[in-house]
Design a protein around this motif. Structure first.
Motif, mmCIF file in Angstrom:
data_model
loop_
_atom_site.group_PDB
_atom_site.id
_atom_site.type_symbol
_atom_site.label_atom_id
_atom_site.label_comp_id
_atom_site.label_asym_id
_atom_site.label_seq_id
_atom_site.Cartn_x
_atom_site.Cartn_y
_atom_site.Cartn_z
ATOM 1 N N SER A 124 0.830 -1.207 0.000
ATOM 2 C CA SER A 124 0.000 0.000 0.000
ATOM 3 C C SER A 124 0.868 1.262 0.000
ATOM 4 N N GLN A 125 2.171 1.095 0.137
ATOM 5 C CA GLN A 125 3.088 2.237 0.149
ATOM 6 C C GLN A 125 3.829 2.364 -1.175
ATOM 7 N N HIS A 126 4.360 3.558 -1.402
ATOM 8 C CA HIS A 126 5.212 3.772 -2.571
ATOM 9 C C HIS A 126 6.532 3.031 -2.380
ATOM 10 N N ILE A 127 7.194 2.782 -3.499
ATOM 11 C CA ILE A 127 8.448 2.044 -3.491
ATOM 12 C C ILE A 127 9.409 2.773 -4.436
ATOM 13 N N GLY A 128 10.696 2.774 -4.086
ATOM 14 C CA GLY A 128 11.647 3.548 -4.873
ATOM 15 C C GLY A 128 12.780 2.729 -5.448
ATOM 16 N N PHE A 129 13.212 3.112 -6.659
ATOM 17 C CA PHE A 129 14.295 2.426 -7.351
ATOM 18 C C PHE A 129 15.177 3.441 -8.070
ATOM 19 N N HIS A 130 16.436 3.052 -8.280
ATOM 20 C CA HIS A 130 17.316 3.847 -9.126
ATOM 21 C C HIS A 130 16.858 3.708 -10.579
ATOM 22 N N PRO A 131 16.781 4.807 -11.312
ATOM 23 C CA PRO A 131 16.475 4.719 -12.748
ATOM 24 C C PRO A 131 17.771 4.641 -13.563
ATOM 25 N N PHE A 132 18.575 3.610 -13.303
ATOM 26 C CA PHE A 132 19.875 3.406 -13.962
ATOM 27 C C PHE A 132 20.909 4.445 -13.542
ATOM 28 N N SER A 133 20.638 5.190 -12.520
ATOM 29 C CA SER A 133 21.582 6.151 -11.967
ATOM 30 C C SER A 133 21.481 6.054 -10.461
ATOM 31 N N ASN A 134 22.616 5.799 -9.805
ATOM 32 C CA ASN A 134 22.553 5.651 -8.353
ATOM 33 C C ASN A 134 22.602 6.992 -7.618
ATOM 34 N N SER A 135 22.408 8.078 -8.362
ATOM 35 C CA SER A 135 22.282 9.393 -7.724
ATOM 36 C C SER A 135 20.860 9.943 -7.887
ATOM 37 N N THR A 136 19.939 9.063 -8.266
ATOM 38 C CA THR A 136 18.527 9.426 -8.386
ATOM 39 C C THR A 136 17.687 8.256 -7.902
ATOM 40 N N THR A 137 16.603 8.567 -7.216
ATOM 41 C CA THR A 137 15.626 7.559 -6.816
ATOM 42 C C THR A 137 14.265 7.983 -7.338
ATOM 43 N N VAL A 138 13.568 7.047 -7.950
ATOM 44 C CA VAL A 138 12.220 7.283 -8.459
ATOM 45 C C VAL A 138 11.241 6.545 -7.550
#
Length: 161
Positions: A124-138
């Protein structure tokens, strides 16, 4: 090897009309380096392989959790699991070490990688991942993550790890 770029992740999110929030930060190569907090749950991604290197697993679990690879191997019917090599990361997900992300499953056309998600993550919560860059989280809704993976032709298998 040409590594995937952030645009490869955003292209899919935009194509599917998935809303997301992007956060820039210092480069993070291991979960222990995370000093920031984003809304939603923070996760880490591990690319694992069986002993014969005939099956790979992308495991998504809470950043605070230690994976029990012995127990996980037993659940999956494997004798042993270990971490995939840097070459495996490059070949299968088009990422260097330190940037493992489910977005890389878009490149797994031969279905060599099975997606595993810890069943303790809150869907039920949002989840975050790197978009091929480890200096950004989506950050995106869990249901949108599920939809994205279906479009990559990878279903989520919930596991206890």
């Amino acid at each position: 090897m040409v590594f995937a770029k952030e645009e490869d992740a955003y292209k899919w999110l935009d194509k599917l009309g998935i809303s997301y929030q992007s956060y820039e930060h210092q480069a993070i190569t291991t979960a222990h380096e995370l000093t920031l907090s984003f809304p939603g749950q923070q996760v880490k991604n591990l690319l694992l392989k069986n002993k014969k290197k005939s099956q790979f697993y992308l495991l998504v679990l809470s950043i605070d959790k230690q994976a029990d690879l012995g127990s996980l191997a037993e659940i999956l019917g494997e004798k042993r699991l270990s971490f995939a090599s840097e070459k495996d990361l490059e070949d299968l997900l088009h990422v260097p070490a330190g940037t493992v992300t489910p977005f890389g499953l878009q490149f797994d056309q031969e279905d060599k990688v099975q997606l595993l998600v810890d069943d303790e993550l809150d869907r039920s919560q949002h989840i975050g991942f790197h978009p091929f860059s480890n200096s950004t989280t989506v950050m995106l809704a869990y249901d949108d993550f599920d939809n994205l993976m279906e479009n990559f032709k990878h279903s989520i298998k919930l596991v206890s790890c």
